[in-house]
Design a protein around this motif. Sequence first.
Motif, PDB file in Angstrom:
ATOM      1  N   HIS A  33      38.744  34.028  -5.864  1.00  6.63           N
ATOM      2  CA  HIS A  33      39.385  33.190  -4.837  1.00  6.63           C
ATOM      3  C   HIS A  33      40.870  33.537  -4.758  1.00  6.63           C
ATOM      4  N   HIS A  47      44.069  34.843  -1.839  1.00 10.67           N
ATOM      5  CA  HIS A  47      44.522  35.094  -0.462  1.00 10.67           C
ATOM      6  C   HIS A  47      45.669  36.108  -0.507  1.00 10.67           C
ATOM      7  N   ASP A 104      42.844  30.616  -6.750  1.00 12.92           N
ATOM      8  CA  ASP A 104      43.273  30.219  -5.400  1.00 12.92           C
ATOM      9  C   ASP A 104      44.714  30.681  -5.153  1.00 12.92           C
TER      10      ASP A 104
HETATM   11 ZN    ZN Z   1      42.108  29.374  -1.245  1.00 15.49          ZN
END
Ligand code: ZN
Length: 477
Positions: free
Chosen positions: A67, A69, A324
């Motif tokens: 996960h 970005h 994340d």
């Molecule tokens: Zn995320």
Amino acid sequence: MVRRSLLMSAYDLVIRNGRIATASDVFSCDIGIRDGRIAALGEALGDAGEVIDVTGKWVLPGGVDSHVHIAQPSGEGIVMADDFASGTRSAAFGGNTTILPFCLQQKGQSLREAVSAYHAKADGQCYVDVSFHLIISDPTEQVLGQELPALVADGYPSFKVFMTYEGLALTDRQILEVMAVARQTRSLVMIHAENYDMIRFLTDKLEQEGNIAPRFHATSRPIIAEREATHRAISLAELSEVPLMVVHVSNREAMEEIRRAQAKGLKILAETCPQYLVLTADDLDGLNMEGAKYVCSPPPRDADSQLACWEGLQQGVFSVFSSDHCPFRYDDPQGKLIPRGRTSFRWVPNGIPGVAARLPILFSEGVMKGRIDINQFVALTSTNHAKIYGLYPRKGTIAVGADADIAIWDPEARQILTHSLLQDGADYTPYEGIEVAGWPVLTMVRGQIVVRDGQLQGTKGFGTHLPRELGVKPPAL
Ligand code: ZN
Ligand code: DUC
Ligand code: ZN
């Protein structure tokens, strides 16, 4: 670069005297590496172009962070802090050998076009291997009927949908349509579960009352908004008869929804992240705009939520622990300090960096403090990611035939987390000042040393995109 001796050694590289942990075992032996793969596990392995003695260290499968970005379009005037070079470099500094970034489809954009654009950003830039998930923001007939099935067949068998955010939120009906494609193609839906209308209602109200500071970001996204959406997402998956991955779970109530569904026999998988173990909503309460450094969604909660996330990790409710990583620079008008962010928390870019901090935090707070054992650590940070997302056994384990993706950990090393250690493109870490016990001192991707003793030794472009098989569910599920 690892060199092969001209005298034709049996191996390009031997890792000698390792204490190896996989998701299930701990054993001591040498690892012989040839042509980027693990060629042998054994005692006193012979000739090698290079020998690395790792007495006293842990030898673990490289981290797989599912996960992340990177270089994601994030709204007008906002620029994400990492491109694929800095994001994958940072990943390697934190003991990772593969990351799975999201490829975002923008409204009106074809999914194919979005995938091509991400490949153009990543090609020739990566230090570790990468494999894209898709984000579906515009599930048109063309996307659902043609593009998505074709992309699954091409090696992109996982996609994220959002229940919140302007420009991203799908209706329940649209989520059901996406799930129908997942069922037909045997792919995996990941979901961002927060109730959009609750958040919009609370945000408007907070602004009307003049409550615009970053700390109100957490007030605007309460636990109940996550719990309700988690329950609804699970119900949609149950109706659709598909497995579901609930990403970035932050608290006990959402975790209990997931636990109940798992107990019923539903294939509900779940993920939590470092911010939910070591940060709380109080961190958003800094002077001036300092709280913006911690704005992410769902927001960090409270001490009981942290405890619940640990229980979920210990008891197997969560099968993956991801970062994340969603980095924005702080002191930057295109980052956290975008001028309109001063007018309301609503406009502060949403996300925090963490790809390099993920493993040291879990190793230190989890393994070294006795909350989880080393096998759980490996499962939660590497093996389960590879299994769930279709990279196993090439990635996620130490076994003959697997890629030589290895992280050497020194359990005696101590570090105080600070941004310069982490080598990402941001200008801060939300984990500044946390003392960790244990550190990844060497990261190797397919036999190539990428980071050694805090020095970058890898080659940009050596990391490659990996098409994936359909995922294999971990045995517990
Ligand atoms: Zn995320
Ligand atoms: N969701 C994510 O998965 N990452 C960053 C922000 C968000 O809302
Ligand atoms: Zn999300």
